[in-house]
Design a protein around this motif. Sequence first.
Motif, mmCIF file in Angstrom:
data_model
loop_
_atom_site.group_PDB
_atom_site.id
_atom_site.type_symbol
_atom_site.label_atom_id
_atom_site.label_comp_id
_atom_site.label_asym_id
_atom_site.label_seq_id
_atom_site.Cartn_x
_atom_site.Cartn_y
_atom_site.Cartn_z
ATOM 1 N N ARG A 22 0.839 -1.216 0.000
ATOM 2 C CA ARG A 22 0.000 0.000 0.000
ATOM 3 C C ARG A 22 0.866 1.255 0.000
ATOM 4 O O ARG A 22 0.509 2.283 0.578
ATOM 5 C CB ARG A 22 -0.933 -0.020 1.220
ATOM 6 C CG ARG A 22 -0.232 -0.302 2.537
ATOM 7 C CD ARG A 22 -1.203 -0.382 3.709
ATOM 8 N NE ARG A 22 -2.063 -1.528 3.600
ATOM 9 C CZ ARG A 22 -1.728 -2.772 3.997
ATOM 10 N NH1 ARG A 22 -0.538 -2.983 4.512
ATOM 11 N NH2 ARG A 22 -2.568 -3.766 3.872
ATOM 12 N N ARG A 23 2.022 1.169 -0.663
ATOM 13 C CA ARG A 23 3.025 2.221 -0.572
ATOM 14 C C ARG A 23 2.541 3.564 -1.098
ATOM 15 O O ARG A 23 2.916 4.612 -0.562
ATOM 16 C CB ARG A 23 4.307 1.795 -1.304
ATOM 17 C CG ARG A 23 4.114 1.437 -2.775
ATOM 18 C CD ARG A 23 5.319 0.652 -3.291
ATOM 19 N NE ARG A 23 5.166 0.271 -4.702
ATOM 20 C CZ ARG A 23 4.436 -0.752 -5.113
ATOM 21 N NH1 ARG A 23 3.742 -1.474 -4.248
ATOM 22 N NH2 ARG A 23 4.368 -1.052 -6.396
ATOM 23 N N TRP A 24 1.713 3.601 -2.143
ATOM 24 C CA TRP A 24 1.280 4.882 -2.698
ATOM 25 C C TRP A 24 0.259 5.565 -1.789
ATOM 26 O O TRP A 24 0.227 6.800 -1.709
ATOM 27 C CB TRP A 24 0.731 4.689 -4.112
ATOM 28 C CG TRP A 24 1.773 4.112 -5.027
ATOM 29 C CD1 TRP A 24 1.792 2.870 -5.583
ATOM 30 C CD2 TRP A 24 3.000 4.746 -5.432
ATOM 31 N NE1 TRP A 24 2.945 2.697 -6.327
ATOM 32 C CE2 TRP A 24 3.698 3.827 -6.267
ATOM 33 C CE3 TRP A 24 3.565 5.991 -5.195
ATOM 34 C CZ2 TRP A 24 4.931 4.126 -6.833
ATOM 35 C CZ3 TRP A 24 4.795 6.293 -5.775
ATOM 36 C CH2 TRP A 24 5.466 5.374 -6.581
ATOM 37 N N LEU A 25 -0.537 4.785 -1.093
ATOM 38 C CA LEU A 25 -1.422 5.370 -0.080
ATOM 39 C C LEU A 25 -0.601 5.937 1.076
ATOM 40 O O LEU A 25 -0.908 7.004 1.613
ATOM 41 C CB LEU A 25 -2.403 4.313 0.441
ATOM 42 C CG LEU A 25 -3.534 3.907 -0.495
ATOM 43 C CD1 LEU A 25 -4.332 2.750 0.111
ATOM 44 C CD2 LEU A 25 -4.455 5.093 -0.765
ATOM 45 N N VAL A 26 0.440 5.206 1.451
ATOM 46 C CA VAL A 26 1.326 5.691 2.510
ATOM 47 C C VAL A 26 1.966 7.013 2.100
ATOM 48 O O VAL A 26 2.088 7.942 2.904
ATOM 49 C CB VAL A 26 2.409 4.637 2.824
ATOM 50 C CG1 VAL A 26 3.475 5.217 3.765
ATOM 51 C CG2 VAL A 26 1.775 3.394 3.442
ATOM 52 N N LEU A 27 2.377 7.126 0.831
ATOM 53 C CA LEU A 27 2.961 8.379 0.346
ATOM 54 C C LEU A 27 1.975 9.533 0.486
ATOM 55 O O LEU A 27 2.355 10.649 0.870
ATOM 56 C CB LEU A 27 3.382 8.225 -1.111
ATOM 57 C CG LEU A 27 3.913 9.491 -1.801
ATOM 58 C CD1 LEU A 27 5.151 10.024 -1.093
ATOM 59 C CD2 LEU A 27 4.225 9.210 -3.276
ATOM 60 N N THR A 141 9.419 2.473 3.388
ATOM 61 C CA THR A 141 8.360 1.953 2.519
ATOM 62 C C THR A 141 8.840 1.837 1.075
ATOM 63 O O THR A 141 8.548 0.858 0.392
ATOM 64 C CB THR A 141 7.113 2.860 2.590
ATOM 65 O OG1 THR A 141 6.613 2.856 3.924
ATOM 66 C CG2 THR A 141 6.030 2.369 1.641
ATOM 67 N N PHE A 142 9.571 2.842 0.612
ATOM 68 C CA PHE A 142 10.082 2.838 -0.766
ATOM 69 C C PHE A 142 11.565 2.474 -0.729
ATOM 70 O O PHE A 142 12.409 3.313 -0.395
ATOM 71 C CB PHE A 142 9.869 4.203 -1.416
ATOM 72 C CG PHE A 142 8.439 4.512 -1.718
ATOM 73 C CD1 PHE A 142 7.881 4.177 -2.944
ATOM 74 C CD2 PHE A 142 7.630 5.116 -0.762
ATOM 75 C CE1 PHE A 142 6.549 4.453 -3.223
ATOM 76 C CE2 PHE A 142 6.296 5.398 -1.030
ATOM 77 C CZ PHE A 142 5.754 5.059 -2.266
ATOM 78 N N THR A 143 11.859 1.249 -1.081
ATOM 79 C CA THR A 143 13.229 0.748 -0.985
ATOM 80 C C THR A 143 13.867 0.497 -2.346
ATOM 81 O O THR A 143 15.056 0.226 -2.420
ATOM 82 C CB THR A 143 13.256 -0.559 -0.179
ATOM 83 O OG1 THR A 143 12.379 -1.510 -0.795
ATOM 84 C CG2 THR A 143 12.809 -0.317 1.256
#
Length: 494
Positions: A22-27, A141-143
């Motif tokens: 759900r990385r883009w929601l986290v962003l 989150t973004f690795t």
Amino acid sequence: MSVEVKDASLPHPDHDNPNHARRWLVLCIVGLAQLTVVLDATIVSIALPQAQLDLGISDGDRHWAVTAYALAFGALLLLGGRIADFWGRKRSFMVGMIGFAIASAVGGLAQTGVQLFAARAGQGVFAALLAPAALAILTTTFTEGRERAKAFAVYGAISGGGAAVGLLLGGLLTEYVDWRWCLLVNVPVALFALAVTAPIVRETKAHGDVRYDIPGTVLVALGLGALVYGFTQAEKHGWDSAPAIGFVVVGLLALGAFVAVEKRSSHPLLPLYIPWDRNRAPGLIGSLVIGSVLIGGTLYLTFYLQIVLGMSPFVSGVASLPLTVAITVAAGVAAQASTRIGPKVPMAVGPVVAAAGLVLMLTRIDVDSSYWTVVLPALLVLGFGIGLMIAPMQNVALVGVRDHDAGAASALVNAAMQIGGALGTALFTTIYVSAKSSYSTSNPAAHPFSVEVSGYAHVFGWAAVFLVIVSPIVMALVRVTKDELPAEGAVGVH
């Protein structure tokens, strides 16, 4: 039992990061939090003339509405990053957001200047927990390189554009609703962020040594607080007065003790090799000066536009936007130049250009000056010069830093900007009040606005001096080449 859906389009679908799916929601969540923290530095500046009248705050004390936030934020930012890593990034993020909202509500409902200043300090304390937690969530989150670069680009755009949003929103709320909503608006934003954070973001923590450097934190906060208060006492009693000298001496002694503690600590708040490096030191000095000019010096631009030129809060917010636009454009130019010729040239040229903008302002402003022919050109030159400085200074801050200390190094640059803002605001207030007093004594029949302009001109002049000093320091110390710059650059928290 829930099943986590993995993105099959990615080349490495297996991740131990629980937030990856759900990385883009986290962003989006992190971006909202960052926007809240960044715009709060400028939204109050636009509202301050109205708040000053409403709460009966004196000219000598009004700077605390800005200083209290910047000082608490900058002094505790390094500790906030450690807490977020060890206590849990999601937990720190949510507690920081809750505290920020409560402090904002207290400030929005303040009935005295002291209540407003205390609330602003509270906002700074919780922002120091919220901002590094948000950045840590984003970093973990973004690795993967390409997606991480995109996420950091969005985050950086929010950091840069947040000041402009604050100017516009502050002007709109102050003029058409009430200045109090410049603080109260944070409450619904925080409630929304909390509502979406709880079910979406998963908890992550750092492993290893989880001890905190409490003595170091106390000493650096005490030292910076005493210095700022000493500057304010100089405004009231003179630079040679016992309160001014006493608090400045206490501040310097506390900061000296902080260095001694950090040298001996097995888990220092700030590993001393970071600021002592010959390449990073000029960047940190430059960040202090940038903070003092952007947060402290330009506060008096707001007063000039609203009090002397008679602009409404909203119009003054719009009139300040060219500064942000010029910074953004120049930052892009400097980033490209650094990859071609190295960071030294833009770091050295930027302060001189910015100082030229301030000189252009102080030599031409008057009671009836034109915004279009006097203020606007000065803002564009000032902003372009500051923009040339920011990107290379943040990049140089990470050169030669061990991976374990990268967060501390990046946070230190941003802490320096906030601390510079706090010290600069206090110092410029002393300069402003002293200049007004001297001008009134020499020109007893002068128009009140002429007295104000004299104070503003002295502030702009000293800000220009501080900027010019940075250039020879950069030229003498910086040796970083373009090949030594970090590939992904630094991400600012502000």
